[in-house]
Design an enzyme around this catalytic site. Sequence first.
Site, PDB file in Angstrom:
ATOM      1  N   GLU A  65      -4.926  27.443 -13.429  1.00  0.00           N
ATOM      2  CA  GLU A  65      -5.200  27.388 -14.853  1.00  0.00           C
ATOM      3  C   GLU A  65      -4.342  26.127 -15.517  1.00  0.00           C
ATOM      4  OE1 GLU A  65      -5.235  30.991 -16.962  1.00  0.00           O
ATOM      5  OE2 GLU A  65      -7.249  31.360 -16.557  1.00  0.00           O
ATOM      6  N   GLU A  77      -1.163  42.173   3.488  1.00  0.00           N
ATOM      7  CA  GLU A  77       0.185  42.703   2.270  1.00  0.00           C
ATOM      8  C   GLU A  77       1.401  43.292   3.235  1.00  0.00           C
ATOM      9  OE1 GLU A  77       0.009  46.657   0.157  1.00  0.00           O
ATOM     10  OE2 GLU A  77      -1.776  45.621  -0.303  1.00  0.00           O
TER      11      GLU A  77
END
Length: 308
Positions: free
Chosen positions: A91, A122
């Site tokens: 963004e 992860e």
Amino acid sequence: MTAYADLRAQLDALTTEAFRPELAEIDRLPTLEIARLMNAEDATVPAAVAARLEQIAAAVDAIAERMARGGRLLYAGAGTAGRLGVLDASECPPTFNTDPSQVIGLIAGGPGAMVKAVEGAEDSPELAAEDLAALALTADDTVVGVSASGRTPYAIGAVEFARTRGALTVGLSCNAGSALAAAAEHGIEVVVGPELLTGSTRLKAGTAQKLVLNLISTVTMIRLGKTYGNLMVDVRATNEKLRARSRRIVALATGAPDAEIEAALTATGGEVKNAVLVLLGGVDGPTAARLLTAAHGHLREALAAAAR
């Protein structure tokens, strides 16, 4: 079995994983009551973030200092935490006209992990090191490791690797005394408490992480001169809505009539900040560009130079 027992013990010690017996029959409640309970839980998150504003502000000042000399801001996380970092990074170009390479979100397992879990990713600090090495990390860059538990190997690995390259490091966690915060120069632990659904850290912990990432990117961009007051003068007009917003921002900043706004935007290739400088500083497009370059993009400094 030992590995499982160790992991079980670690999870049992995490606030974000704690079981709440008072909610054990939540599934038997009316829908409205469940919604009220969840909303009340969410309402506690801003206070938890507020308790860490000094640490957040210190991290932002350090990040902005590095970005002002060409450094990048990189988020690294797995699962929800990784997705939130990618979201915040994506963004920045339309909001602040940053180059896509300036703010980057890394998620364990790569872009495909945005929509589908990548098993085992992860758990690999080495994978984080590889991802950062591929970006040629430098001492001017900042790496923000994000992990609700504060124990995710990918996030910790990213911070540890970044420190070997001299980069600034931030560790954002939702548990006190986390390994992630301890590994980073700037540890930010926003403790939101046990979740409504045991261990579902996309809830309060995810909300807290989103709020902190909003703070980090937005305040950093304000410090870098990407705004004029509370106006997004570096907005990139990539669609009709943003083009309309660009015109409105110029109008709010200058009070000029529509015809003058259109002329200024035309003279500056649609660059909002430059158009504001043309109108308020009484300069032409090329001069506005030159003054902003000299002011490192800070509109107030360019306006002061135009007035001299």
